[in-house]
Motif scaffolding. Structure first.
Motif, PDB file in Angstrom:
ATOM      1  N   ARG A 193     -42.601  92.565  84.971  1.00 47.72           N
ATOM      2  CA  ARG A 193     -41.987  91.984  83.791  1.00 47.72           C
ATOM      3  C   ARG A 193     -40.597  91.644  83.915  1.00 47.72           C
ATOM      4  NH1 ARG A 193     -43.482  96.397  79.359  1.00 47.72           N
ATOM      5  NH2 ARG A 193     -45.894  96.518  79.456  1.00 47.72           N
ATOM      6  N   VAL A 194     -40.005  90.720  83.226  1.00 49.76           N
ATOM      7  CA  VAL A 194     -38.609  90.257  83.432  1.00 49.76           C
ATOM      8  C   VAL A 194     -37.672  91.273  82.628  1.00 49.76           C
ATOM      9  CG1 VAL A 194     -37.029  88.622  82.719  1.00 49.76           C
ATOM     10  CG2 VAL A 194     -39.136  87.830  83.441  1.00 49.76           C
ATOM     11  N   ALA A 195     -36.706  91.716  83.424  1.00 45.71           N
ATOM     12  CA  ALA A 195     -35.527  92.784  82.738  1.00 45.71           C
ATOM     13  C   ALA A 195     -34.520  92.120  82.963  1.00 45.71           C
ATOM     14  CB  ALA A 195     -35.745  93.891  83.572  1.00 45.71           C
ATOM     15  N   ALA A 196     -33.954  91.581  81.789  1.00 47.63           N
ATOM     16  CA  ALA A 196     -32.539  90.910  81.832  1.00 47.63           C
ATOM     17  C   ALA A 196     -31.487  91.425  80.683  1.00 47.63           C
ATOM     18  CB  ALA A 196     -32.727  89.312  81.524  1.00 47.63           C
ATOM     19  N   GLU A 197     -31.980  92.423  80.218  1.00 48.83           N
ATOM     20  CA  GLU A 197     -30.953  93.271  79.381  1.00 48.83           C
ATOM     21  C   GLU A 197     -30.588  94.250  80.143  1.00 48.83           C
ATOM     22  OE1 GLU A 197     -30.110  92.061  76.494  1.00 48.83           O
ATOM     23  OE2 GLU A 197     -31.435  90.422  76.302  1.00 48.83           O
ATOM     24  N   ASN A 229     -30.907  96.651  84.841  1.00 47.84           N
ATOM     25  CA  ASN A 229     -31.478  95.975  83.624  1.00 47.84           C
ATOM     26  C   ASN A 229     -32.529  96.725  83.280  1.00 47.84           C
ATOM     27  OD1 ASN A 229     -30.943  93.529  86.190  1.00 47.84           O
ATOM     28  ND2 ASN A 229     -30.061  93.412  84.139  1.00 47.84           N
ATOM     29  N   SER A 230     -33.028  96.177  81.797  1.00 48.92           N
ATOM     30  CA  SER A 230     -34.046  96.788  81.102  1.00 48.92           C
ATOM     31  C   SER A 230     -34.632  95.585  80.643  1.00 48.92           C
ATOM     32  CB  SER A 230     -33.967  97.970  80.316  1.00 48.92           C
ATOM     33  OG  SER A 230     -32.846  97.229  79.229  1.00 48.92           O
ATOM     34  N   ASN A 255     -39.833  98.226  82.339  1.00 47.55           N
ATOM     35  CA  ASN A 255     -39.529  97.886  83.579  1.00 47.55           C
ATOM     36  C   ASN A 255     -38.083  97.595  83.639  1.00 47.55           C
ATOM     37  OD1 ASN A 255     -39.571  97.097  86.226  1.00 47.55           O
ATOM     38  ND2 ASN A 255     -39.620  94.740  85.747  1.00 47.55           N
ATOM     39  N   MET A 256     -37.469  98.314  84.837  1.00 40.92           N
ATOM     40  CA  MET A 256     -35.885  98.435  84.883  1.00 40.92           C
ATOM     41  C   MET A 256     -35.835  98.269  86.229  1.00 40.92           C
ATOM     42  SD  MET A 256     -35.473 102.263  83.000  1.00 40.92           S
ATOM     43  CE  MET A 256     -36.432 102.144  81.427  1.00 40.92           C
ATOM     44  N   ASN A 257     -34.518  97.775  86.663  1.00 44.27           N
ATOM     45  CA  ASN A 257     -34.142  97.349  87.942  1.00 44.27           C
ATOM     46  C   ASN A 257     -32.658  97.486  88.304  1.00 44.27           C
ATOM     47  OD1 ASN A 257     -34.199  95.940  90.567  1.00 44.27           O
ATOM     48  ND2 ASN A 257     -33.477  94.148  89.422  1.00 44.27           N
ATOM     49  N   LEU A 258     -32.156  98.284  89.159  1.00 45.58           N
ATOM     50  CA  LEU A 258     -31.026  98.380  89.623  1.00 45.58           C
ATOM     51  C   LEU A 258     -30.592  97.189  90.518  1.00 45.58           C
ATOM     52  CD1 LEU A 258     -28.414  99.994  89.977  1.00 45.58           C
ATOM     53  CD2 LEU A 258     -29.596 101.182  92.005  1.00 45.58           C
ATOM     54  N   ARG A 259     -30.022  96.214  89.967  1.00 43.89           N
ATOM     55  CA  ARG A 259     -30.021  94.704  90.501  1.00 43.89           C
ATOM     56  C   ARG A 259     -28.846  94.556  91.426  1.00 43.89           C
ATOM     57  NH1 ARG A 259     -27.854  89.621  87.362  1.00 43.89           N
ATOM     58  NH2 ARG A 259     -28.779  87.971  88.809  1.00 43.89           N
ATOM     59  N   ARG A 260     -27.541  95.101  91.067  1.00 42.05           N
ATOM     60  CA  ARG A 260     -26.658  94.779  92.062  1.00 42.05           C
ATOM     61  C   ARG A 260     -25.435  95.828  91.918  1.00 42.05           C
ATOM     62  NH1 ARG A 260     -23.578  89.568  89.198  1.00 42.05           N
ATOM     63  NH2 ARG A 260     -23.951  90.004  87.141  1.00 42.05           N
ATOM     64  N   ALA A 261     -24.648  96.018  92.922  1.00 39.70           N
ATOM     65  CA  ALA A 261     -23.513  96.965  92.839  1.00 39.70           C
ATOM     66  C   ALA A 261     -22.239  96.136  93.721  1.00 39.70           C
ATOM     67  CB  ALA A 261     -23.784  98.016  93.496  1.00 39.70           C
TER      68      ALA A 261
END
Length: 308
Positions: A55-59, A77-78, A136-142
């Motif tokens: 799933r797209v997690a953009a929030e 992201n969530s 769905n969640m994602n640790l996208r960047r740092a």
């Protein structure tokens, strides 16, 4: 039996959201078969994470953390903004930013760091959140900035909680001068960056391909006026100065006073504190930027469900 490579483990992690050790174990149990490994993880209680991984997690949230001469910012992201208001999700983002002070901008290294008080890695804790919260969640960047002497200041726009919001900015100021005044200046510049969205720190840092593209556009615009080539060249250079004032931080007009360039503001503070001040870098994270969101027709989805 297929060789269980690091890339295969990484692919399974991206597919399922499960932890690295669980992925390695699953591949070992299924002799390296990726799809069977997905099923193995689902059977072991990671079904929620596996089902939601596509799933797209953009929030979600952007979180910042600072510690004297260093600062970090992360994006977690969530799927929905509602989850961004969940206490556990906020705590995860806060801890991730604090851990990034050590791990830096390497997201994979951050995922392998130990999450406080859980006995799990950051990546495994995120998988646990996916299963618990149900999105769905994602640790996208740092990213991380630091200076030898000075401050790294931060600013969060649209804050939902301290150091958590939709836009996170870090600014690194190097100076031996008064740290309290530097912190004040750094926060003001960070607020400016949040609003003005500069692309580069100084003129020398402007991307060469972007500069060439802008120069070509300006040249064609100038030629349309019918002026001679020598005049066109001067017109282009004059318009490029305007371009720099739009995209270069130190050339932009400071939004706080609306008059001076950021470069001049920094020079003025340097005189006040009796020590040179150098802006060494900045980072600006905007939640969800660059993520292709699913703009599905909600009414059509409801109709489809009713008709099924």
């Amino acid at each position: 039996m297929a060789e269980i490579t690091a890339s295969l483990v990484k692919e399974l992690r991206e597919k399922t959201g499960a932890g690295m050790m669980d992925c390695k174990r699953a591949l070992g149990e299924t002799e390296g078969n990726l799809e069977e490994a997905v099923d193995w993880l689902r059977k072991k209680g990671l079904a929620a994470a596996a089902k939601k991984a596509g799933r797209v997690a953009a929030e979600g949230l952007v979180a910042v953390a600072t510690a004297a001469t260093a600062g970090s910012v992360v994006e977690v992201n969530s799927e929905t903004d509602f989850v961004a208001r969940n206490d556990r999700f906020q705590a995860f983002a806060t801890h991730a930013a604090e851990l990034a002070l050590t791990t830096g901008g390497d997201v994979e290294a951050l995922k392998q760091a130990q999450f406080p008080g859980t006995g799990r890695t950051v990546g495994d804790e995120l998988t646990n959140l996916v299963a618990t919260i149900g999105e769905n969640m994602n640790l996208r960047r740092a990213a991380r900035l630091s200076v030898a002497d000075g401050v790294v200041a931060s600013y969060v726009h649209s804050a939902l909680a301290p150091s958590l919001g939709k836009i996170g900015v870090l600014v690194a100021l190097e100076s031996t001068g008064d740290k309290e005044r530097l912190e004040q200046l750094g926060r003001q510049i960070a607020m400016h960056i949040a609003a003005a969205r500069p692309d580069a720190l100084d003129i020398a840092d402007v991307d060469s391909s972007a500069l060439d593209r802008e120069r070509n556009v300006l040249a064609e615009q100038a030629r349309a006026s019918g002026k001679p080539e020598e005049i066109i060249s001067k017109m282009v250079e004059g318009r490029l100065r305007k371009y720099y004032e739009e995209v270069v931080l130190l050339e932009q007009t400071f939004v706080i006073d609306g008059e001076n360039k950021v470069r001049k503001v920094v020079e003025t503070v340097a005189k006040e504190i009796g020590a040179p001040v150098a802006v060494k870098g900045f980072v600006r994270f905007t939640l969800g930027e660059g993520i292709e969101k699913d703009e599905g027709d909600f009414a059509a989805e409801v109709a489809a469900v009713r008709g099924s």
